[in-house]
Design a protein around this motif. Structure first.
Motif, PDB file in Angstrom:
ATOM      1  N   GLU A  48      -3.863  14.620   1.200  1.00 50.51           N
ATOM      2  CA  GLU A  48      -3.756  15.321  -0.070  1.00 50.51           C
ATOM      3  C   GLU A  48      -4.892  16.326  -0.162  1.00 50.51           C
ATOM      4  O   GLU A  48      -5.915  16.187   0.515  1.00 50.51           O
ATOM      5  N   MET A  50       0.842  -1.191   0.000  1.00 42.29           N
ATOM      6  CA  MET A  50       0.000   0.000   0.000  1.00 42.29           C
ATOM      7  C   MET A  50       0.879   1.244   0.000  1.00 42.29           C
ATOM      8  O   MET A  50       1.990   1.242   0.506  1.00 42.29           O
ATOM      9  N   ARG A  51       0.358   2.303  -0.567  1.00 40.23           N
ATOM     10  CA  ARG A  51       1.103   3.555  -0.578  1.00 40.23           C
ATOM     11  C   ARG A  51       1.077   4.173   0.818  1.00 40.23           C
ATOM     12  O   ARG A  51       0.267   3.817   1.666  1.00 40.23           O
ATOM     13  N   GLU A  52       1.945   5.089   1.022  1.00 43.53           N
ATOM     14  CA  GLU A  52       1.996   5.813   2.295  1.00 43.53           C
ATOM     15  C   GLU A  52       0.683   6.563   2.498  1.00 43.53           C
ATOM     16  O   GLU A  52       0.140   7.149   1.565  1.00 43.53           O
ATOM     17  N   ASP A  53       0.160   6.531   3.689  1.00 47.44           N
ATOM     18  CA  ASP A  53      -1.093   7.217   3.999  1.00 47.44           C
ATOM     19  C   ASP A  53      -0.777   8.689   4.253  1.00 47.44           C
ATOM     20  O   ASP A  53      -0.313   9.072   5.319  1.00 47.44           O
TER      21      ASP A  53
END
Length: 103
Positions: free
Chosen positions: A71, A65-68
């Protein structure tokens, strides 16, 4: 055939899964589930001494998973841009309960 599950077990499973079964269906399901458990008995023939249990079939898979990270989101105007109907900065949708009309 070995009796692994009783009718009471099947009723408890059905209740947990929120499945309504008649008495005839409980009896039939008990036979079927016991046959399924019996069909798994060849697994017991394998020598598993010293075999480490695995929790994922791919082994050392790490988190992909991508970094939380926070944005920038949409502004309210952009979010409502394509709404067919809106009222007071909210989506206006047809009512599905009650008298009808938009809510």
């Amino acid at each position: 055939m070995t009796q692994h599950l009783t009718e009471r077990d099947v009723r408890n499973i059905a209740e947990y899964a929120r499945i309504g079964l008649t008495d005839d269906e409980v009896a039939e399901m008990t036979i079927d589930l016991n046959a399924i458990v019996d069909s798994l008995s060849p697994i017991l023939e394998y020598d598993l001494e010293g075999v480490e249990p695995t929790f994922h079939p791919i082994g050392g898979l790490s988190n992909v998973m991508r970094e939380d990270a926070c944005e920038q989101g949409f502004s309210q105007d952009v979010a409502l841009e394509n709404a067919p109907k809106r009222q007071d900065g909210n989506f206006l949708i047809p009512s599905i309960l009650g008298e009808g009309g938009d809510r």
